[in-house]
Design an enzyme around this catalytic site. Structure first.
Site, PDB file in Angstrom:
ATOM      1  N   ASP A  58       0.869  -1.266  -0.018  1.00 16.54           N
ATOM      2  CA  ASP A  58       0.024   0.012  -0.068  1.00 16.54           C
ATOM      3  C   ASP A  58       1.018   1.167   0.023  1.00 16.54           C
ATOM      4  OD1 ASP A  58      -1.720  -2.021   0.422  1.00 16.54           O
ATOM      5  OD2 ASP A  58      -3.062  -0.805   1.981  1.00 16.54           O
TER       6      ASP A  58
ATOM      7  N   LYS B 269      -6.717   3.529  -3.257  1.00 15.45           N
ATOM      8  CA  LYS B 269      -7.040   3.238  -2.165  1.00 15.45           C
ATOM      9  C   LYS B 269      -7.460   4.789  -1.445  1.00 15.45           C
ATOM     10  CE  LYS B 269      -5.118   2.180   2.490  1.00 15.45           C
ATOM     11  NZ  LYS B 269      -4.108   1.464   3.050  1.00 15.45           N
TER      12      LYS B 269
ATOM     13  N   LYS C 210     -10.386   0.240  -2.553  1.00  8.57           N
ATOM     14  CA  LYS C 210      -9.951   0.085  -1.131  1.00  8.57           C
ATOM     15  C   LYS C 210     -10.597   1.421  -0.394  1.00  8.57           C
ATOM     16  CE  LYS C 210      -6.844  -0.950   2.435  1.00  8.57           C
ATOM     17  NZ  LYS C 210      -5.522  -1.731   2.884  1.00  8.57           N
TER      18      LYS C 210
HETATM   19  O1  LIG Z   1      -5.665   1.513   5.961  1.00  7.40           O
HETATM   20  C1  LIG Z   1      -6.311   1.440   6.943  1.00  7.40           C
HETATM   21  C2  LIG Z   1      -6.376   2.579   7.732  1.00  7.40           C
HETATM   22  O2  LIG Z   1      -5.200   3.012   8.338  1.00  7.40           O
HETATM   23  C3  LIG Z   1      -7.452   2.081   8.760  1.00  7.40           C
HETATM   24  O3  LIG Z   1      -7.999   3.407   9.363  1.00  7.40           O
HETATM   25  P1  LIG Z   1      -8.746   3.196  10.847  1.00  7.40           P
HETATM   26  O4  LIG Z   1      -8.087   3.023  11.886  1.00  7.40           O
HETATM   27  O5  LIG Z   1      -9.656   4.300  10.818  1.00  7.40           O
HETATM   28  O6  LIG Z   1      -9.868   2.069  10.503  1.00  7.40           O
END
Ligand SMILES: O=C[C@H](O)COP(=O)(O)O
Length: 252
Positions: free
Chosen positions: A106, A170, A202
């Site tokens: 990512d 994403k 994503k």
């Molecule tokens: O890539 C995913 C994010 O960093 C997750 O974010 P979150 O902690 O708000 O679920």
């Protein structure tokens, strides 16, 4: 065909199957990452992937193999979270992560360069990262949509990523004020459709409940078709959605 996803046990399991179960905290330790892995309950469903900082890739690969969960991919992040590291450093991170067993990278696009009117730099980061990934490692490009002020900038960043070779686009790192939104999701999915390339999407950051996830599924079903919304094409990046999924499934 209805695209109205409701909060049911079946939809909750589907959300989990689409999930990159994420821990990207500065204070993550081997112990906290193992605790996250131990929160996976195969009797509910397996997530699509786990997403961790690079130093935990090998640990996750080993632990997931020991459980026999070979379908669960290991994703990690590069140029994270600000998108401002030198390209040579980003490519070295990418190679090291792949050597450690990462299945998915990512990458944070240098999104401030898009805002500054320089599409070439982000294109180069995506293109050269994909060259390191080759065909066997998926490249998921974070455009940080919440910082891109207009739909036009979100569309432009999406196009740069798609045309430079991203396997997924994403929304967000989860580290800025505005993370995944339905409006950004709509724009990004439309760019995937218009470009006509096999690129996934994503939604990441701030999705904490199945009820919050459902409208994202609805938008994806509406733009791409229900059959498209499976883990090869669609993911939720989430650090705290699993508990709600388990609760919904438990309530039946
Ligand atoms: O890539 C995913 C994010 O960093 C997750 O974010 P979150 O902690 O708000 O679920």
């Amino acid at each position: 065909m209805s695209t109205n996803n409701q909060v049911t046990a079946a939809v909750a399991k589907h959300v989990l199957e689409l999930m990159d179960l994420t821990s990207l905290n500065e204070d993550d330790t081997e112990k906290s990452i193992l605790e996250m892995l131990d929160s996976i309950d195969e009797d509910v469903a397996l997530p699509a992937a786990v997403c961790v900082y690079p130093q935990f890739v090998a640990l996750c690969k080993k632990h997931l193999s020991s459980r026999g969960w070979y379908s669960v991919k290991v994703a990690t992040v590069t140029n994270f979270p600000c998108g401002e590291q030198p390209l040579s450093q980003v490519l070295a991170q990418t190679q090291q992560a792949i050597d450690d067993g990462a299945d998915e990278i990512d990458l944070v696009m240098p999104y401030n360069q898009v805002i500054a009117g320089d599409p070439d730099t982000p294109w180069q980061y995506v293109r050269s990262s994909k060259e390191v990934c080759g065909s066997s490692v998926q490249l998921k490009v974070i455009i940080e949509s919440g910082v891109l002020d207009t739909p036009e900038l979100i569309a432009q960043a999406s196009d740069i990523a798609i045309l430079a070779g991203a396997d997924f686009i994403k929304t967000s790192t989860g580290k800025v004020t505005v993370n995944a939104t339905l409006a950004a999701t709509q724009v990004m999915l439309e760019r995937i459709k218009i470009n006509g390339k096999p690129v996934g999407f994503k939604a990441a950051g701030g999705v904490k409940t199945v009820a919050q996830a459902c409208p994202y599924l609805d938008v994806a079903c509406q733009v791409m078709g229900r059959g498209w919304v499976e883990k090869a094409n669609f993911r939720f990046g989430a650090s705290s959605l699993l508990a709600d999924v388990k609760g919904v499934v438990a309530r039946g």
